[in-house]
Design a protein around this motif. Structure first.
Motif, PDB file in Angstrom:
ATOM      1  N   SER A  28       0.836  -1.198   0.000  1.00  0.00           N
ATOM      2  CA  SER A  28       0.000   0.000   0.000  1.00  0.00           C
ATOM      3  C   SER A  28       0.873   1.252   0.000  1.00  0.00           C
ATOM      4  CB  SER A  28      -0.926   0.015   1.223  1.00  0.00           C
ATOM      5  OG  SER A  28      -0.195   0.318   2.396  1.00  0.00           O
ATOM      6  N   ALA A  30       0.256   3.912   1.805  1.00  0.00           N
ATOM      7  CA  ALA A  30       0.402   4.356   3.192  1.00  0.00           C
ATOM      8  C   ALA A  30       1.578   3.662   3.872  1.00  0.00           C
ATOM      9  CB  ALA A  30      -0.885   4.083   3.967  1.00  0.00           C
ATOM     10  N   VAL A  33       4.852   5.132   2.466  1.00  0.00           N
ATOM     11  CA  VAL A  33       5.096   6.490   2.961  1.00  0.00           C
ATOM     12  C   VAL A  33       5.620   6.445   4.389  1.00  0.00           C
ATOM     13  CG1 VAL A  33       3.965   8.645   3.664  1.00  0.00           C
ATOM     14  CG2 VAL A  33       3.481   7.659   1.421  1.00  0.00           C
ATOM     15  N   LYS A  34       5.017   5.605   5.233  1.00  0.00           N
ATOM     16  CA  LYS A  34       5.456   5.521   6.628  1.00  0.00           C
ATOM     17  C   LYS A  34       6.882   4.996   6.743  1.00  0.00           C
ATOM     18  CE  LYS A  34       0.865   5.105   8.732  1.00  0.00           C
ATOM     19  NZ  LYS A  34      -0.050   4.270   9.542  1.00  0.00           N
ATOM     20  N   ASP A  70      -0.362  -1.780   6.084  1.00  0.00           N
ATOM     21  CA  ASP A  70       0.120  -0.728   6.983  1.00  0.00           C
ATOM     22  C   ASP A  70       1.404  -1.197   7.664  1.00  0.00           C
ATOM     23  OD1 ASP A  70       0.161   1.682   8.306  1.00  0.00           O
ATOM     24  OD2 ASP A  70      -1.689   1.354   9.451  1.00  0.00           O
ATOM     25  N   ASN A 277      -0.271   6.270  13.696  1.00  0.00           N
ATOM     26  CA  ASN A 277       0.282   7.439  12.992  1.00  0.00           C
ATOM     27  C   ASN A 277      -0.781   8.072  12.090  1.00  0.00           C
ATOM     28  OD1 ASN A 277       3.246   8.136  13.442  1.00  0.00           O
ATOM     29  ND2 ASN A 277       3.358   5.913  13.266  1.00  0.00           N
ATOM     30  N   ARG A 278      -1.873   8.483  12.710  1.00  0.00           N
ATOM     31  CA  ARG A 278      -3.049   8.973  11.984  1.00  0.00           C
ATOM     32  C   ARG A 278      -2.757  10.200  11.124  1.00  0.00           C
ATOM     33  NH1 ARG A 278      -4.475   7.068  16.911  1.00  0.00           N
ATOM     34  NH2 ARG A 278      -6.107   5.499  16.985  1.00  0.00           N
ATOM     35  N   VAL A 280      -0.169  10.735   9.322  1.00  0.00           N
ATOM     36  CA  VAL A 280       0.349  10.252   8.040  1.00  0.00           C
ATOM     37  C   VAL A 280      -0.782   9.658   7.209  1.00  0.00           C
ATOM     38  CG1 VAL A 280       2.023   8.769   6.906  1.00  0.00           C
ATOM     39  CG2 VAL A 280       2.579   9.813   9.112  1.00  0.00           C
ATOM     40  N   ASN A 281      -1.651   8.876   7.859  1.00  0.00           N
ATOM     41  CA  ASN A 281      -2.799   8.315   7.137  1.00  0.00           C
ATOM     42  C   ASN A 281      -3.631   9.404   6.496  1.00  0.00           C
ATOM     43  OD1 ASN A 281      -2.036   5.772   7.995  1.00  0.00           O
ATOM     44  ND2 ASN A 281      -3.441   5.731   9.716  1.00  0.00           N
ATOM     45  N   LYS A 282      -3.873  10.465   7.253  1.00  0.00           N
ATOM     46  CA  LYS A 282      -4.678  11.569   6.741  1.00  0.00           C
ATOM     47  C   LYS A 282      -4.009  12.241   5.548  1.00  0.00           C
ATOM     48  CE  LYS A 282      -6.981  15.828   8.283  1.00  0.00           C
ATOM     49  NZ  LYS A 282      -7.203  16.749   9.425  1.00  0.00           N
ATOM     50  N   VAL A 284      -1.900  10.842   3.390  1.00  0.00           N
ATOM     51  CA  VAL A 284      -1.924   9.938   2.224  1.00  0.00           C
ATOM     52  C   VAL A 284      -3.292   9.919   1.585  1.00  0.00           C
ATOM     53  CG1 VAL A 284      -1.665   7.553   1.483  1.00  0.00           C
ATOM     54  CG2 VAL A 284      -0.042   8.533   3.100  1.00  0.00           C
ATOM     55  N   ILE A 285      -4.328   9.891   2.417  1.00  0.00           N
ATOM     56  CA  ILE A 285      -5.698   9.834   1.888  1.00  0.00           C
ATOM     57  C   ILE A 285      -6.069  11.163   1.243  1.00  0.00           C
ATOM     58  CG2 ILE A 285      -8.128   9.602   2.507  1.00  0.00           C
ATOM     59  CD1 ILE A 285      -7.244   7.718   4.733  1.00  0.00           C
TER      60      ILE A 285
END
Length: 285
Positions: A28, A30, A33-34, A70, A277-278, A280-282, A284-285
């Motif tokens: 993925s 995400a 990116v992480k 993830d 790590n919300r 980062v999720n935000k 990416v989305i």
């Protein structure tokens, strides 16, 4: 005769193993990116380590496909057993709480080696680079633990599919050369995925590279597919670099994307959102 029974058993086992096909492994955006942010944040001066979360499935042709959904950053140093054990326990507890909605489980370990150049002269991977020894040991230990649990079952019963459980466990090595390509926006076709996938070899160590044609990147549903994914990754890494520069100049480091690992969480007195790590999720989305 007994020797025929042994021969027949060996033939059946060998035939079953031969029929197991290696499926595709999707990574993925995400997760990538992480891993990139985790590596860039610490400048590759120390190895980074983390947990891979995902799902596995069996396709129509019998191949076991793997989805890396993830990752959970653990540390930016040579990992100690207490740190690894506690991070795994807390992540497992978190997954148990989220199981009904996510269906994710621990499927591997990721790492980036220390003191590796961010890019090389031709922008290509160092084909000789292997995961560091601690990462290989951790991955092997985790895979054996999962295999043992699968053999016995949660209630102590036998599981006939346990022989394949180790084949659904991977070790990812973040490629510094590909990260360099992302930053320089060169060699577009080569910068994703940003990591090399390693699987268990005959000696049960994770030093066998998975064929690159089996590895894919899940791209955003909107935008121009791979190009959009590269742009998101590039912007994320540049923001992390900007945040690091801000800290070096006396700032609080919160001007860009901030990613936390378990060690950061401990040093920050439990305030770091290291599992999800919300932020980062935000992004990416």
């Amino acid at each position: 005769p007994p020797y025929l029974q042994i021969q027949n058993k060996f033939h059946t086992t060998y035939t079953t193993m031969a029929m197991v096909k290696k499926g595709n492994i999707s990574l993925s955006l995400a997760a990538q990116v992480k891993m990139a942010l985790h590596a860039v944040k610490h400048g590759f001066s120390e190895p980074i380590h983390g947990i891979i979360l995902g799902k596995n499935d069996v396709t129509g042709d019998g191949a076991a496909s793997l989805q890396v959904v993830d990752v959970v950053p653990v540390c930016h140093e040579v990992p100690t057993k207490p740190i690894v054990d506690m991070a795994l326990r807390l992540t497992d507890a978190y997954l148990s709480q989220q199981q009904s909605s996510s269906g994710l489980k621990i499927i591997g370990w990721y790492t980036a080696n220390a003191d590796v150049a961010l890019s090389n002269s031709d922008g290509q991977d160092n084909v000789d680079e292997l995961p560091n020894a601690p990462a290989c040991r951790i991955a092997s230990s985790m895979a054996e633990h999962i295999n043992h649990a699968s053999e016995n079952g949660v209630d102590g019963s036998s599981n006939k599919h346990s022989a394949d459980s180790n084949d659904e466990f991977i070790l990812l090595l973040v490629s510094t050369a590909r990260l360099g390509n992302v930053l320089e926006k060169e060699n577009d076709d080569a910068c994703l995925p940003i990591c090399t996938v390693f699987e268990k070899d005959k000696s049960r160590t994770f030093t066998q590279r998975a064929d690159s044609d089996r590895i894919t990147t899940d791209t955003p549903s909107s935008g121009d597919g791979v190009s959009s994914a590269k742009e998101v990754l590039c912007r994320a890494v540049n923001q992390q670099l900007a945040s690091s520069d801000h800290v070096d100049n006396g700032g609080d480091g919160k001007s860009g994307i901030v990613i936390y690992d378990y060690v950061d969480h401990l040093e920050d007195l439990g305030r770091g959102d290291w599992i999800a790590n919300r932020a980062v999720n935000k992004f990416v989305i």
